[in-house]
Structures are given as structure tokens and as C-alpha cells.
Write an enzyme that holds these catalytic residues in place. Structure first.
Site, short mmCIF file in Angstrom:
data_model
loop_
_atom_site.label_atom_id
_atom_site.label_comp_id
_atom_site.label_asym_id
_atom_site.label_seq_id
_atom_site.Cartn_x
_atom_site.Cartn_y
_atom_site.Cartn_z
N GLU A 1 38.24 28.85 41.78
CA GLU A 1 38.27 29.10 40.42
C GLU A 1 38.96 27.72 39.62
O GLU A 1 40.00 27.23 40.10
CB GLU A 1 39.19 29.96 40.21
CG GLU A 1 39.39 30.44 38.35
CD GLU A 1 40.39 31.49 38.25
OE1 GLU A 1 41.70 31.77 39.07
OE2 GLU A 1 40.47 32.37 37.34
N LYS B 1 34.16 34.88 33.56
CA LYS B 1 35.03 36.06 34.00
C LYS B 1 35.43 37.15 32.97
O LYS B 1 35.74 36.95 31.97
CB LYS B 1 36.46 35.13 34.09
CG LYS B 1 37.35 36.08 35.07
CD LYS B 1 38.59 35.07 35.27
CE LYS B 1 40.07 35.50 35.95
NZ LYS B 1 41.03 34.38 36.11
N CYS C 1 38.78 35.64 40.77
CA CYS C 1 40.23 35.82 40.68
C CYS C 1 40.83 37.23 40.35
O CYS C 1 40.80 38.23 41.03
CB CYS C 1 40.92 34.78 40.17
SG CYS C 1 42.51 34.42 40.63
N1 LIG Z 1 43.98 33.00 37.87
C1 LIG Z 1 44.10 34.32 37.88
O1 LIG Z 1 43.31 35.14 37.71
C2 LIG Z 1 45.30 34.79 38.62
C3 LIG Z 1 45.44 36.16 39.00
C4 LIG Z 1 46.77 36.54 39.52
O2 LIG Z 1 47.73 35.84 39.89
C5 LIG Z 1 46.84 38.03 40.11
O3 LIG Z 1 46.20 38.77 39.85
O4 LIG Z 1 47.83 38.00 40.81
#
Ligand SMILES: NC(=O)CCC(=O)C(=O)O
Length: 266
Positions: free
Chosen positions: A40, A111, A146
Site C-alpha cells: 500500500e 480502498k 490494509c
Molecule cells: N494503512 C492502514 O490502513 C493501517 C491499518 C492499521 O494500522 C490497522 O488496522 O491496525
């Protein structure tokens, strides 16, 4: 089906342009793979909120240019991770780009679940509204990014749409590494699908990244897991294993959908 996950390091001592060149060269080294995955927001860094607006790109911007050529040179399907997308008519988006082996942009995915609660990505970016799958010759990819990993209903939707390999680029912090590994395995087991979860290495914006990219099979076995540093994982997947697992242990067929809301029954 051979998959390579490039867990690239995102550190402030490297310029975005230099990282793009390096990522393209790492993709080219994967010739012989069927599918290559990057994490990502690897150009800018998933937590580099202060750079999102200045580094936002259009869908035919510099990352597109570099990744399209790299996919074609390597002759691979390339999930090029995500970029900060500048939509000329709307907000910024965290958008994944998938290229076919001739370098065509096959699909994009915005996303759906934005991370940060009331700050960062959650307030700076728009939310995707559409589930996305990509048909490859050997498998159907289901795309997520993510923080999406925490929302099992998204993955059920992807499986209902035919996904057999769930691909999750991420910029996951080291301090929640156990969640990452646990959730990646859970998504594989409950959806009887391969999970390819590709994170970043390094530290940017003061957030140490977890690394530990992971490949899980449809029975929940971990096929490969990276360490914390930059690394490429290469794994052979057997697409028939998804069908076999779903036939031999047909739990997905036992779903009970549309149950009424709780009543007052004693
Ligand atoms: N970039 C993200 O989506 C980080 C997600 C995260 O840190 C978490 O779900 O814990």
C-alpha cells in the site's frame, strides 16, 4: 501459479522517484512469476499524511508509467500496490492499480475502509464504494487494502463475486503485527481462499512498519512469512486447492443469510 510479494522498504532517506525506479527494477527481477504484488502507498508512505496532497497522482501519472512498463518487461500480472490518486472531480483516494502482462491497466480499486478514525487518511481521502475482482487465467483475485483486513464482510462479498486469491497490500505498523498475522490467517480460513498480504518495511513518518508479509493457503497454513526488513517472498500456489478445500469442507455452503433481527424469545 507463482506469486512474488515485494515487501519494499519505505524510508525518508530515499526519494519517491528513486523508490519508483527501484520498485520497477524489483518487479523486472520477478520475470517467471505469474503475479507480483507491491504494498500500500509505497511511493509516499501510508502514514506520510503531510505529503498526500503534494504527491497525489492521476491514474496515468508517474507510478502508472513506471509500473506499466515494469509489468510488460517482466511479462507478469502486477498488483502495483496503491497510490494517492488525485481525482480531478473529487477528493484523494487510496487507489490500487492492477496491470496485465502486456502493461495495460486492467483494474483499479479504491480502498473502502479508510484508516485513522477522525484524522489522517480517514479525513483526507474519499472512500471507495465498489468491490473489485480481477480474472487471471489461473485464479480470480479479490482486492482489499490494509485496514480493510479488519472487515470480514468485505471479503465475503469478494468470495461471493468469485474470488479465490485475496490480495491485500498494506502499510501495517509494527505495534499491531500480531493483528496482521492473525487476521490474514482468519480471512484465509473463513473464506477458504489464498491470502497474499504484502506490507512495507522501514520507518516513515515515525511509524515503524511491521513487514512480515504473509502468504496463507485456503486451509489456513502459512506458506511463507517475511521478516521485518525489505524482502521478496516467492510462493507457488495451487489454484485447485481452493476448489478442493471448499468441496472437502463445505462450510461456505452452510451460511445462514437473512436471519431476522433479535426478538424477545425466551
Ligand atoms: N494503512 C492502514 O490502513 C493501517 C491499518 C492499521 O494500522 C490497522 O488496522 O491496525
Amino acid at each position: 501459479m507463482r506469486a512474488s510479494l515485494i515487501q519494499i522498504g519505505v524510508n525518508p532517506d530515499e526519494s519517491i522517484e528513486a523508490r519508483r525506479l527501484r520498485a520497477a527494477s524489483l518487479v523486472r527481477e520477478q520475470r517467471g512469476a505469474d503475479l507480483v504484488v507491491l504494498p500500500e502507498l509505497w511511493p509516499v508512505g501510508a502514514f506520510a499524511y503531510e505529503s498526500f496532497a503534494t504527491e497525489a497522482e492521476s491514474l496515468d501519472g508517474p507510478t502508472y508509467e513506471a509500473m506499466s512498463k515494469a509489468a510488460a518487461d517482466a511479462g507478469v500480472w502486477l498488483h502495483a500496490g496503491s497510490i494517492v490518486e488525485r481525482d480531478p472531480d473529487g477528493p484523494l483516494y487510496n487507489t490500487s492499480l492492477v496491470f496485465s502482462p502486456d502493461g495495460e491497466l486492467a483494474r483499479t480499486y479504491r480502498k473502502i475502509h479508510r484508516f485513522g478514525f477522525d484524522q489522517g487518511e480517514a479525513v483526507m481521502m474519499g472512500a471507495g464504494e465498489e468491490l473489485v475482482t480481477v480474472r487471471l487465467p489461473e485464479a480470480t483475485l479479490g482486492l482489499a487494502t490494509c485496514y480493510d483486513l479488519r472487515f470480514p464482510e468485505l471479503f465475503r462479498g469478494l468470495v461471493d463475486a468469485g474470488a479465490t486469491v485475496l490480495v491485500i497490500p498494506a502499510g501495517w505498523p509494527a505495534r499491531r503485527r500480531e493483528h496482521w498475522t492473525l487476521l490474514a490467517r482468519a480471512r484465509a480460513v473463513e473464506n477458504q481462499s489464498y491470502v497474499l498480504a504484502c506490507g512495507t518495511a522501514g520507518t516513515h513518518a515515525g511509524v515503524e512498519q511491521a513487514g512480515h508479509s504473509i502468504v496463507v493457503d485456503p486451509w489456513g497454513e502459512v506458506l511463507a512469512v517475511a521478516g521485518p526488513a525489505e524482502e521478496t517472498l516467492t510462493v507457488d500456489l495451487d489454484p485447485a486447492k481452493v476448489t478442493e478445500t471448499r468441496e472437502q469442507f463445505p462450510a461456505l455452503k452452510d451460511r445462514r443469510l437473512g436471519l431476522p433481527a433479535p426478538g424477545n424469545r425466551r
